[in-house]
Scaffold this active site. Structure first.
Site, mmCIF file in Angstrom:
data_model
loop_
_atom_site.group_PDB
_atom_site.id
_atom_site.type_symbol
_atom_site.label_atom_id
_atom_site.label_comp_id
_atom_site.label_asym_id
_atom_site.label_seq_id
_atom_site.Cartn_x
_atom_site.Cartn_y
_atom_site.Cartn_z
ATOM 1 N N ASP A 1 72.689 88.533 -39.448
ATOM 2 C CA ASP A 1 72.330 89.925 -39.114
ATOM 3 C C ASP A 1 73.470 90.681 -38.429
ATOM 4 O OD1 ASP A 1 72.407 88.748 -36.642
ATOM 5 O OD2 ASP A 1 70.252 88.858 -36.279
ATOM 6 N N ARG A 2 74.622 90.029 -38.238
ATOM 7 C CA ARG A 2 75.818 90.623 -37.603
ATOM 8 C C ARG A 2 75.580 91.023 -36.144
ATOM 9 N NH1 ARG A 2 78.844 88.539 -41.086
ATOM 10 N NH2 ARG A 2 80.609 89.738 -40.340
ATOM 11 N N MET A 3 74.462 90.594 -35.562
ATOM 12 C CA MET A 3 74.227 90.917 -34.134
ATOM 13 C C MET A 3 74.867 89.818 -33.290
ATOM 14 S SD MET A 3 70.549 92.688 -33.621
ATOM 15 C CE MET A 3 69.526 91.824 -34.775
#
Ligand SMILES: Cc1cc2nc3c(=O)[nH]c(=O)nc-3n(C[C@H](O)[C@H](O)[C@H](O)COP(=O)(O)O)c2cc1C
Length: 167
Positions: A145-147
């Site tokens: 999720d690229r978080m």
């Protein structure tokens, strides 16, 4: 553990990989030629940044701080722990030297090999450095999720202040 050591070269960045040979409550230890570009740069600007990357875990650590020379007895101990080839290389290789060619390198190594006593004595041009962290950033990637998590720890006297940063 190998990291990328960044230093300041007359106002411009410079960087190279080094082997971190020890970590203790004072900081991170590495060893190098004391005539190397990095050693010369650290003599002028005694601060550095070390960056580590663990690809399987998707983790980065970034460590900034002051750099000082390790005492001679610790440099002696670090030299004694090297394997014989590394000891010969440390004797033979002034990292600032420009060589005529591979033959000169081989001649220097042969000379160092023949001149080596048992037990080998640390050459004066080889020493240890200590990076004492005052800022550490830990980055944990979350590729789905690229978080990504990014935590920065700033030294505050004897303790550390932690802040979460946007990734
Ligand atoms: C994986 C790796 C580890 C290295 N470890 C060291 C080290 O511990 N000490 C060192 O002086 N050079 C080490 N080197 C070589 C340095 O990256 C660099 O080429 C050399 O120290 C000269 O750097 P300088 O001219 O910027 O001082 C290593 C290189 C690699 C690729």
């Amino acid at each position: 553990m190998v990291g990328c050591l960044a230093t300041v070269d007359d106002g411009a960045p410079d960087a190279r990989m080094v082997l971190i040979r020890g970590v203790d409550e004072r900081g991170l230890h590495f060893f190098t030629s004391t005539t190397s570009a990095k050693a010369r740069q650290l003599a002028v600007t005694p601060r550095a940044c070390l960056v580590f990357w663990w690809e399987p875990q998707m983790r980065q650590a970034r460590v900034r701080g002051a750099v000082t020379r390790l005492p001679d007895d610790e440099a002696d101990a670090g030299f004694a722990q090297l394997d014989r080839s590394s000891q010969i290389a440390a004797r033979a290789s002034d990292q600032y030297a420009v060589l005529e060619g591979r033959a000169e390198l081989e001649a220097r190594f042969e000379e160092a090999r023949q001149g080596m006593r048992a037990p080998a004595v640390r050459p004066p041009g080889w020493g240890g450095f200590l990076l004492s962290p005052d800022e550490v950033e830990l980055w944990q990637g979350h590729p789905d999720d690229r978080m990504h998590d990014r935590l920065r720890f700033l030294r505050d006297g004897d303790s550390w202040v932690c802040r979460r940063l946007a990734p």
